[in-house]
Design an enzyme around this catalytic site. Structure first.
Site, PDB file in Angstrom:
ATOM      1  CE  LYS A  67      -3.084  -3.100   0.244  1.00  0.00           C
ATOM      2  NZ  LYS A  67      -2.661  -4.464  -0.165  1.00  0.00           N
ATOM      3  CG  HIS A 107     -22.907  18.464  -1.750  1.00  0.00           C
ATOM      4  ND1 HIS A 107     -22.874  17.571  -2.796  1.00  0.00           N
ATOM      5  CD2 HIS A 107     -22.752  19.705  -2.292  1.00  0.00           C
ATOM      6  CE1 HIS A 107     -22.719  18.243  -3.924  1.00  0.00           C
ATOM      7  NE2 HIS A 107     -22.650  19.549  -3.643  1.00  0.00           N
TER       8      HIS A 107
END
Length: 455
Positions: A53, A444
């Site tokens: 990773k 959002h």
């Protein structure tokens, strides 16, 4: 160092380490046995999850230069210096390994270096690298010795031109070309990494599609996205022979259209993993096996009541996080805490390729066999933040029961898939329906907002 313990754990990977810490917190006298302190954290920390990773994150940073113009920027990175990249990776591994050692010291867990083998169900012998040996006894044992790369007969690595994932995380150069044998999670991750760094990568998979354990639609999408990255993919293809030359390997393959020879600077064998149970001399104690895997019950107890086994040595998903949970459950079972068994249908799966893949539960084909279903889908190109970040490839797919809308499976391919899967895992674990989770308000713009847009 004591001669007798409440519990001796063989293996210092995620399963063994987690079991040791939990047992220590439950006031048990614990000894952890492994080859050496350089193996604290097991394959996951030293040769698997962490270094791969790290490389994928580095590859993501390098890929970003190609997209800089989209954001009105100019970027011109030099070619990747693998020696420096691997050095940084190793520093990260060392930092985390020291954290493991600190935890063991904090909980006063004894550690003994050496190779363990059973003498009886109450005693093991630990042999050091210098040939010295020590007998240890315990009331209980936990076997957590992990796994190693599976090597098909006739395709043995030489650790130079033919390598496994163990060597792939430490390459000191960017290969001009690489053939990856195996199109599962590990193979696809390394394909993304080295293709991003500039290698010409070819994946050869024996089965009919990439990541065959995942949903077919996800598999098809990943195939298309990897091809966009100039990665060649052969499926339903058999490796017939490897011919090792001085500076390259010739790979003879048999496809549905006949035989063909591929040439590459490196061949990476990514054909799965097998348990490290062969050196424990388990035949001396008549421990029940299924091939190399140790048979256990739902709390990881073997046919010998005082011996438990967890992690890659049992037939369960070979993930570090499942191994950790299994280690904790075994520790609690030994301590008489009556733990809840692990529901493997709720275990998430993740592949850190580009784009990322994550899932939980049934695939579409599995769900259809179980009855009538409903499928809801939302594409990343409709998500505001994905568009802002120029990460528009992929989708979220929710499979639910047609009547009650109970979630049966969720499959994601796209940006941050390995992060946003967890809200669905939580919903599935607690039996939430789509009607319930759609009431949750999301910030959002965020990638996780795709949940709300989805339903």
């Amino acid at each position: 160092m004591k001669a007798f313990y409440d519990v001796i754990i063989i293996g210092a990977g995620p399963a063994g380490f987690s079991a040791a810490v939990r047992l220590a917190r439950l006031k048990k006298k614990v000894c952890l046995v492994d080859l050496d302190k350089q193996h604290f954290g097991g394959t996951c920390l030293n040769l698997g999850c962490v270094p791969t990773k790290f490389l994928e994150n580095t590859a993501e940073i390098f890929r970003s230069q190609k997209e800089a113009a989209v954001f009105g920027l100019e970027a011109n990175f030099n070619a990747p210096d693998m020696k420096k990249i691997v050095s940084c990776s190793e520093k990260t591994v060392l930092k985390l390994r020291k954290a493991v050692e600190w935890m063991l010291n904090k909980h006063q867990i004894d550690f003994l270096e050496g190779k363990a083998s059973f003498v009886s169900r109450e005693k093991i012998i630990v042999t050091g690298s210098n040939g010295s040996s020590k007998d240890l006894k315990a009331s209980f044992f936990i076997i957590a010795v992990g796994s190693r790369p599976k090597v098909p007969k006739g395709l043995e690595p030489d650790n130079q031109r033919v390598i496994t994932s163990d060597e792939a995380v430490k390459l000191k150069e960017v290969p001009q070309s690489m053939v990856i044998v195996g199109g599962g999670a590990i193979g696809c991750e390394f394909a993304s990494i080295y293709s991003s760094f500039g290698s010409k990568v070819t994946i050869v998979e024996a089965r009919s599609r990439l990541i065959p354990g995942e949903d077919e639609e996800i598999s098809r999408t990943l195939n298309r996205e990897l091809k966009k990255q100039n990665i060649d993919i052969y499926t339903s293809t058999e490796i017939k022979r490897l011919d090792k030359k001085k500076n390259q390997v010739e790979v003879l393959i048999k496809t549905v259209n006949g035989e063909e020879t591929l040439k590459a600077e490196y061949v990476l064998l990514s054909c799965g993993r097998i348990p490290n149970t062969n050196d424990l001399e388990l035949e001396k104690i008549a421990l029940n096996l299924n091939k190399r895997f140790i048979k256990v019950d739902e709390f990881y107890k073997t046919n010998l009541g005082n011996i438990y086994a967890v992690g890659d040595v049992i037939f369960s998903p070979m993930f570090a996080y499942t191994a950790q949970k299994e280690g904790v459950i075994a520790a609690e079972a030994i301590s008489g805490k009556n733990p809840q068994s692990l529901d493997y249908t709720n275990v998430p799966r993740a592949i850190f390729c580009a784009p990322q893949v994550a899932s939980v539960g049934l695939t579409e084909s599995e769900a259809r066999k179980a009855g009538e279903i409903k499928i809801d889908k939302q594409f990343f190109k409709a998500n505001s933040l994905a568009v802002i970040k120029h990460k528009e490839s992929g989708f979220v797919k929710i499979i639910s029961g047609a009547k009650g809308k109970k979630i049966l499976g969720v499959h994601i391919i796209g940006h941050q898939a390995t992060e946003i899967i967890h809200e669905f895992v939580l919903a599935k674990c607690y039996g939430l329906t789509i009607d319930k989770i759609k009431k949750v308000l999301h910030v959002h713009p965020t990638i996780s907002e795709i949940f709300q847009e989805q339903i």
